[in-house]
Design a protein around this motif. Structure first.
Motif, PDB file in Angstrom:
ATOM      1  N   GLU A  26       0.833  -1.208   0.000  1.00 13.91           N
ATOM      2  CA  GLU A  26       0.000   0.000   0.000  1.00 13.91           C
ATOM      3  C   GLU A  26       0.871   1.263   0.000  1.00 13.91           C
ATOM      4  N   GLY A  27       2.003   1.221  -0.723  1.00 14.47           N
ATOM      5  CA  GLY A  27       2.863   2.389  -0.870  1.00 14.47           C
ATOM      6  C   GLY A  27       3.902   2.573   0.228  1.00 14.47           C
ATOM      7  N   PHE A  28       3.919   1.697   1.238  1.00 15.70           N
ATOM      8  CA  PHE A  28       4.868   1.825   2.342  1.00 15.70           C
ATOM      9  C   PHE A  28       5.875   0.683   2.309  1.00 15.70           C
ATOM     10  N   ASN A  29       7.168   1.015   2.459  1.00 10.26           N
ATOM     11  CA  ASN A  29       8.186  -0.020   2.588  1.00 10.26           C
ATOM     12  C   ASN A  29       7.928  -0.761   3.889  1.00 10.26           C
ATOM     13  N   THR A  30       7.697  -2.055   3.767  1.00  6.78           N
ATOM     14  CA  THR A  30       7.353  -2.867   4.918  1.00  6.78           C
ATOM     15  C   THR A  30       8.436  -3.920   5.112  1.00  6.78           C
ATOM     16  N   LYS A  31       9.097  -3.857   6.254  1.00  7.40           N
ATOM     17  CA  LYS A  31      10.187  -4.785   6.561  1.00  7.40           C
ATOM     18  C   LYS A  31       9.643  -5.988   7.323  1.00  7.40           C
ATOM     19  N   LYS A  32      10.532  -6.935   7.565  1.00  3.01           N
ATOM     20  CA  LYS A  32      10.228  -8.150   8.324  1.00  3.01           C
ATOM     21  C   LYS A  32       9.127  -8.979   7.662  1.00  3.01           C
ATOM     22  N   ILE A  33       9.312  -9.222   6.352  1.00  4.92           N
ATOM     23  CA  ILE A  33       8.410 -10.082   5.594  1.00  4.92           C
ATOM     24  C   ILE A  33       9.067 -11.453   5.496  1.00  4.92           C
ATOM     25  N   LEU A  34       8.466 -12.456   6.091  1.00  2.00           N
ATOM     26  CA  LEU A  34       8.986 -13.813   6.020  1.00  2.00           C
ATOM     27  C   LEU A  34       8.476 -14.474   4.743  1.00  2.00           C
TER      28      LEU A  34
END
Length: 164
Positions: A26-34
């Motif tokens: 949704e346009g946001f860099n999202t970390k900690k994706i397994l």
């Protein structure tokens, strides 16, 4: 798609670290994706859903429990469809993905499932900590974050110590 010796450059060995990447959700860099080749459902943890400031009204009802390999049952708060981008311009894919939103503690924000990897035609290498996938502009790749992966794993171990 092939993985070569150079693909593992920068990976600290020996290791058995999980493949943890960053995606744009949704346009946001999202970390900690397994990235979990064994999981059959995309999962987003409620805290991540809230941190993305997503409207709770977007959650659709979902009544079936998720069952883990140790038979624990978790009932999702709902299901939500979100725009997810993997890769960087111009070699990127953007797709609408469904996520089961669950309210339980975990050190990851999101788990990406096997069917999503198949939809992306992605190949993963846990040894190289990398995901490769075809785009209209050629093969792209996303490198896993080994330091972040180790931090997530440590958090899981600490949480288990407090629950036993």
């Amino acid at each position: 798609m092939f993985f070569y010796k150079e693909d593992a450059r920068g990976v600290r060995e020996p290791h058995n670290d999980p493949l943890v990447i960053t995606l744009t959700i949704e346009g946001f860099n999202t970390k900690k994706i397994l990235v979990d080749n064994g999981s059959s459902t995309n999962i987003m943890y409620l805290l991540a859903f809230q941190q993305l400031k997503l409207d709770p009204g977007r959650l659709r009802p979902f009544d079936s429990p998720l069952v883990s390999f140790n038979e624990d049952r978790v009932y999702p708060k709902g299901i939500v469809t979100l725009e997810v981008t993997i890769g960087t311009y111009p070699k990127q894919l953007t797709r609408q993905l469904d996520f089961r939103v669950v309210d339980c503690p975990l050190s990851y924000n999101v788990i990406i499932r096997r069917p999503t990897l198949n939809r992306w035609k992605a190949a993963t290498s846990t040894y190289s900590l990398k995901v490769k996938f075809p785009t209209k502009d050629g093969v792209s790749e996303v490198k896993g974050d080994q330091v972040l992966a180790r931090g997530c794993y440590q958090a899981v171990l600490v949480a288990k110590e407090h629950h036993t």
